[in-house]
Design a protein around this motif. Structure first.
Motif: not given
Ligand code: PHE
Length: 520
Positions: A58-63, A237-240, A258-259, A436-437
Motif C-alpha cells: 500500500p505505501l509503495l502504491i502511495m509513493e 520513506g526515502f523519497g526514492i 508495486a505488486m 494507510l489511514s
C-alpha cells in the motif's frame, strides 16, 4: 531558465528493474536472514507477509502514485500535493543525502573484499583484519586522526562510477545500469545459493532458519520487526519511489508495478535467507558450534563471518567469495544510485538546473563528504551511529509523518486512489485506504514509541553521549530542521506543472494529462 522536458524511462521493464534495484540492497542480504531467524524462523513469514500486504505494497502504491501524479522530485511532488507538505520532501532529501554518504563506503569495502577473496587476504583472523588492518579503526569515537588509503581509493572509484551513471541520466544511466546489474545479480546470487546448498551442513542451517516457532506470532516485538524489515527493504520513506515514479509515462500501471516490485524484493530476500543460512550451517557443522552462535547480521556477517567461512571451504573458495561480495556490491550500488537520484532530482527541480550540472554538483558534494569522512579511523563509528539514528528517526519517522499527513491532514487518499484507478490494471479498494489511514500509522507509531524507549534507557552501543548527540541525534535532527528550513525558502521558478497540479479533490486528477508524451 526554461525547464528541460522531464526525463522518462525507456520502458516499464526499465522502471521495474530500477525499482527492484533500489529495493534489493544490503538489507536483503545481510538483514533479512537474521531478522527472520531471530523472530520465529518459518513462523516469521506470517507477520512478514501481513506486513508486506498491509503496509509495504500500500505505501509503495502511495509513493508511486504521488510521484506519477505530480511528476516531480519528492519536494516538488509533495508541494503540488499540498504546499505545506513540501517540507516532508526536503526532509527525505536530507535523509537520502546522509544515507548516500555512508552507504557508498560499504559498497567500497565490498569491492575490496571481492578482491581479497581471491587469495583470502584476511588470513586466520578476519575480525582483527577488518578492524585493525583494513579499516584501521581508532580505539574509541573521537576526532579523525588518520586517513586510510586502502579504503580511500576504492571509495573514489565507487563515486566516479555513480557520478557517471548520474550524468548519463535516467534512461541512459540509471535504467541501463539496472538492466545490466539486476539480471547479473540474479544469476550470480543463484549460483552462490546453489554452491551453498551443496556444502556439508547446509540442511542444518536451513533447518535453523525455517523451523517455525509459532509462539513468536503472539509476540508484539516480532510484528514490529516484520514491519521494520518490510519498510526498510522496500525503500519506502526515502523519497526514492516518488522520484522514480515521476519518470514514468502518463499511462503506467501503478498498482501492478508495486505488486511486482514488492514480490520480487521479497523473493530475493527469501533466496538470500536460504543462501546465508546454508552457509552458516556449514560453518556450524564444520566448527562444531551451534547455529545460534554463528548467526549474525550486518557488517559482522558480511565482513567477518563470511571471510571465515570462505577460508574454510573445501573447494571453490575464491569463486564463492567473489560471488558473495560482487553480489553485495551490485545490490548496494543499485540502491546507492537510487538514493543519490533523490537528491539530484530535487535540486534539479528546485533550481531549474539541467541534469548534467545538477548531477555533477550534487553527486560531487555527496562524494566529497563521503570521501572526507569515511576512509578514516573514525569511519565505522560515524557509519554505525548515523545509520542507526537516520533509519529510526529519519526514514521511519518521515514515513509515519507522510502517511499521517496524506491520510489525515491534507486528506488526499481519495484523490490518489482515483489517479491510480485511471492508470492501473488492478483497481484499489477501500482496503487500501484503511491500511494507510489506520494500520500503517498505528504500527509505525508503535515502532517509534518502542525504539525511543530503548534509546532513552541505554546509550546505543554504549557510545559516549556527546558522540550520539552529534553523529546520531544531531544528524537525524539536522535532516528534519534542514527539511523544514529549505521548504520555507520561496520558489522563484515554479515549474510549469505546479499551477495546474495544485487543484483540490479527485477532479484534479486530469490536470496534467495534457502533457505531451514521448515515445508513443
Ligand atoms: N532497500 C534497501 C536495502 O534493502 C534500502 C536502501 C535503499 C538503503 C537505498 C540505501 C539506499 O538495502
Amino acid at each position: 531558465m526554461a525547464q528541460e522536458h522531464r526525463e522518462q524511462w525507456g520502458s516499464r521493464t526499465g522502471f521495474l528493474l530500477a525499482a527492484i534495484g533500489s529495493a534489493v540492497g544490503l538489507g536483503n542480504i545481510w538483514r533479512f536472514p537474521y531478522i527472520a531467524y531471530e523472530n520465529g524462523g518459518g513462523a516469521f513469514l506470517v507477520p512478514y507477509l501481513v506486513a508486506l500486504l498491509t503496509a509495504g505494497i500500500p505505501l509503495l502504491i502511495m509513493e508511486y502514485t504521488i510521484g506519477h501524479r505530480f511528476r516531480g522530485s519528492a519536494p516538488a511532488s509533495f508541494r503540488r500535493l499540498s504546499r505545506p507538505t513540501e517540507a516532508l520532501g526536503w526532509w527525505q532529501v536530507a535523509i537520502s543525502f546522509v544515507i548516500a554518504v555512508y552507504y557508498g563506503a560499504i559498497v567500497a569495502w565490498g569491492l575490496c573484499y571481492a578482491w581479497f577473496s581471491l587469495r583470502q587476504t584476511w588470513g586466520d583472523d578476519p575480525e582483527a583484519f577488518l578492524y585493525e588492518d583494513f579499516l584501521q579503526v581508532a580505539a574509541a569515537p573521537g576526532g579523525i586522526t588518520n586517513y586510510v588509503p586502502g579504503v580511500l581509493w576504492p571509495l573514489v572509484g565507487v563515486w566516479v562510477l555513480v557520478l557517471i551513471v548520474m550524468v548519463l541520466g535516467v534512461r541512459r544511466g540509471i535504467e541501463w545500469a539496472n538492466r545490466i546489474f539486476i539480471p547479473l545479480l540474479a544469476v550470480l546470487f543463484t549460483i552462490l545459493v546453489v554452491q551453498a546448498l551443496f556444502l556439508e551442513g547446509a540442511a542444518v542451517g536451513l533447518d535453523a532458519l525455517f523451523a517455525p516457532d509459532w509462539s513468536a506470532i503472539t509476540d508484539g516485538s516480532v510484528w514490529v520487526a516484520a514491519y521494520g524489515q518490510i519498510f526498510f527493504s522496500l525503500s519506502i520513506g526515502f523519497g526514492i519511489m516518488i522520484t522514480y515514479a515521476s519518470y514514468l509515462r502518463r499511462r503506467s500501471d501503478l498498482t501492478g508495478s508495486a505488486m511486482v516490485a514488492g514480490f520480487a524484493n521479497s523473493s530475493f530476500e527469501i533466496l538470500a535467507g536460504i543462501g546465508v543460512f546454508a552457509t552458516l550451517g556449514f560453518m556450524a557443522v564444520a566448527s562444531g558450534i551451534p547455529v545460534d552462535e554463528v548467526a549474525t547480521s550486518g557488517i559482522g556477517l558480511a565482513f567477518v563471518a563470511f571471510p571465515q567461512i570462505i577460508s574454510s571451504l573445501p573447494f571453490g573458495a575464491g569463486l564463492f567469495g567473489v560471488l558473495f561480495f560482487v553480489s553485495l556490491v551490485i545490490a548496494g550500488l543499485t540502491s546507492l544510485i537510487s538514493i543519490v537520484q533523490v537528491v539530484v532530482s530535487a535540486v534539479q527541480d528546485r533550481l531549474g538546473m539541467r541534469r548534467v550540472p545538477a548531477a555533477l554538483l550534487v553527486g560531487g558534494v555527496i562524494a566529497a563528504v563521503s570521501i572526507a569522512l569515511f576512509p578514516t579511523d573514525q569511519g565505522i563509528y560515524l557509519l554505525d551511529a548515523a545509520d542507526h539514528f537516520i533509519n529510526q528517526y529519519g526514514i521511519v519517522l518521515a514515513g509515519l509523518a507522510s502517511v499521517i499527513v496524506v491520510a489525515w491532514v491534507v486528506r488526499r487518499l481519495p484523490m490518489l486512489e482515483a489517479h491510480a484507478a485511471k492508470t492501473s490494471v488492478v483497481a484499489l479498494t477501500w482496503w487500501w485506504r484503511i491500511t494507510l489511514s489506520v494500520i500503517t500509522p498505528v504500527v509505525l507509531g508503535f515502532m517509534m514509541y518502542d525504539s525511543l524507549r530503548a534509546e532513552l534507557a541505554q546509550n546505543y552501543e554504549d557510545y559516549p553521549t556527546w558522540f550520539l548527540l552529534t553523529a546520531g541525534w544531531g544528524v537525524a535532527g539536522a535532516a528534519l530542521v534542514l527539511g523544514i528550513l529549505i521548504s520555507l525558502i520561496p520558489w522563484k521558478n515554479l515549474p510549469s506543472e505546479a499551477a495546474d497540479a495544485d487543484g483540490d479533490g479527485p477532479g484534479a486528477g486530469t490536470a496534467a494529462a495534457g502533457e505531451t508524451e514521448r515515445g508513443r
